[in-house]
Design an enzyme around this catalytic site. Structure first.
Site, PDB file in Angstrom:
ATOM      1  N   HIS A 231      63.206   0.647  50.017  1.00  0.00           N
ATOM      2  CA  HIS A 231      62.614   0.007  51.052  1.00  0.00           C
ATOM      3  C   HIS A 231      62.868   0.504  52.360  1.00  0.00           C
ATOM      4  O   HIS A 231      62.265  -0.045  53.196  1.00  0.00           O
ATOM      5  CB  HIS A 231      63.611  -0.971  51.372  1.00  0.00           C
ATOM      6  CG  HIS A 231      65.071  -1.075  51.819  1.00  0.00           C
ATOM      7  ND1 HIS A 231      65.829  -1.284  51.649  1.00  0.00           N
ATOM      8  CD2 HIS A 231      65.106  -0.960  53.705  1.00  0.00           C
ATOM      9  CE1 HIS A 231      66.817  -0.959  52.262  1.00  0.00           C
ATOM     10  NE2 HIS A 231      66.428  -1.515  53.528  1.00  0.00           N
TER      11      HIS A 231
ATOM     12  N   ASP B 116      67.274  -0.054  44.133  1.00  0.00           N
ATOM     13  CA  ASP B 116      66.515   0.317  45.643  1.00  0.00           C
ATOM     14  C   ASP B 116      66.732   2.002  46.308  1.00  0.00           C
ATOM     15  O   ASP B 116      67.823   2.320  46.766  1.00  0.00           O
ATOM     16  CB  ASP B 116      67.609  -0.289  46.935  1.00  0.00           C
ATOM     17  CG  ASP B 116      66.609  -0.482  48.375  1.00  0.00           C
ATOM     18  OD1 ASP B 116      65.694  -0.167  48.523  1.00  0.00           O
ATOM     19  OD2 ASP B 116      66.873  -1.034  49.430  1.00  0.00           O
TER      20      ASP B 116
ATOM     21  N   SER C 125      70.658   1.429  56.183  1.00  0.00           N
ATOM     22  CA  SER C 125      69.652   1.505  55.286  1.00  0.00           C
ATOM     23  C   SER C 125      70.036   2.436  55.053  1.00  0.00           C
ATOM     24  O   SER C 125      69.430   3.677  55.756  1.00  0.00           O
ATOM     25  CB  SER C 125      68.959   0.088  54.997  1.00  0.00           C
ATOM     26  OG  SER C 125      69.036  -0.966  54.863  1.00  0.00           O
TER      27      SER C 125
END
Ligand code: ARG
Length: 333
Positions: A85, A132, A237
């Site tokens: 992402h 992910d 992230s």
């Protein structure tokens, strides 16, 4: 179709990557839950500054204009592992990113290729970010510049880490939930692993009704970690979650997860959710090896996007070369 409540969180991550923590819009998209969050006080993430030189495998993804937007880890001389992402649009990779400001030790690398996990949802707005994972190939090896780096080991053992095992996460993400400011200094925090069963139980109740829950959005390729008042958050992230080793530069840290998503940050009801390395170890290892590294990676012409798990190793792959430059715990595939 996933419950509507899931979507704003993922959208927040989605916006964040392209517009950085300073993008108020990204945080506001989670606003539907702000009343809930307010009950638990400020979201201090509770980290400490990483000792200089300790995490030489940490790298930062930077937008040419907005700067840092995601963390990542160096897994081979030309290969970086991060969250799918995170990647969208143009960016470069900074190696030795202990400070957001570039120092004489930090180096920028351009990206040659990305391989997104084939099961990563194409429609990000319709699901929690399952699978992910993305591998980013740099357009030159870090060794070509004589840098002080380490490659992080990757965990292949699905029995590890166990529930309650301590794990560490590092990043430049925001220091509190309500903040939009990234951390200039690389931060670290120790968390504890939850079983996926425990993690699925994560929920918020109000008036006897479950108003938010993780439930089946927690899948086998995810791993959850939590501690009181401590968590990863926006801007973290893509960064590594790992079992800390003893090497002073990080050479024997073992990566077990990739920062992926969560409801809020350091919310007592909702742990942070990470992509589980062991579940896709073979896929990751295969991408690193297919094709293998060469002294001049630009000469590689083999197509590397969206390979499925059944792809055979490239006949050009020289495993001894790979072994020197990667540390795939538990042996080669
Ligand atoms: N999606 C966020 C990012 O793009 C990371 C969120 C992690 N959340 C958590 N509660 N651990 O930076």
């Amino acid at each position: 179709m996933k419950p509507l409540l899931l979507q704003p969180l993922f959208v927040a991550g989605f916006f964040f990557r392209s517009s950085c923590a300073a993008d108020d819009g990204g945080l506001r998209l989670r606003g539907g839950q702000d009343d809930t969050m307010a009950r638990y006080g400020p979201r201090i993430i509770g980290g400490t500054a990483a000792p200089p030189g300790r995490y030489k495998h940490f790298v930062s993804l930077r937008h040419p204009f907005y700067g840092h937007f995601c963390g990542a880890s160096l897994v081979a001389a030309d290969t970086v592992l991060t969250a799918a992402h995170c990647v969208d649009g143009s960016y470069y990779v900074v190696v030795n990113s202990e400070e957001l400001s570039l120092t004489p030790d930090s180096h920028k690398f351009d990206v040659r290729k990305e391989i997104i996990h084939p099961n990563y949802p194409i429609d990000e707005f319709d699901a929690a970010p399952a699978h992910d994972y993305v591998l980013i190939f740099l357009n030159e090896t870090v060794t070509s510049r004589n840098l002080q780096v380490e490659y992080i080991k990757l965990n292949s053992n699905s029995d590890e880490p166990k529930q309650n095992d301590p794990v560490t996460v590092v990043g430049h993400g925001v220091n509190e939930y309500s903040s939009t400011e990234l951390s200039e200094t690389l931060m670290e925090v120790e968390l504890f692993v939850l079983s996926n069963e425990q993690c699925k139980e994560s929920k918020l109740e109000s008036g006897g009704q479950v108003v938010l829950s993780y439930g089946d959005d927690i899948t086998d390729e995810m791993i959850c970690a939590q501690d009181v008042g401590e968590d990863s958050c926006q801007g973290d992230s893509g960064g590594p979650l790992f079992v800390k080793g003893n090497d002073p530069g990080g050479a024997d840290d073992v990566q077990v997860g990739i920062v992926s998503w969560g409801y809020g940050c350091a919310d007592p009801n909702f742990p942070g959710v990470y992509s589980r390395i062991s579940e896709e170890y073979e896929w990751i290892a295969r991408q690193i090896c297919t094709p293998c590294l060469h002294s001049n990676p630009r000469s590689i012409t083999v197509e590397r996007v969206y390979q499925s798990g059944s792809t055979k190793l490239s006949p050009h792959c020289d495993r001894s070369t790979i072994h020197q430059s990667t540390k795939l715990v538990g042996g080669w595939i």
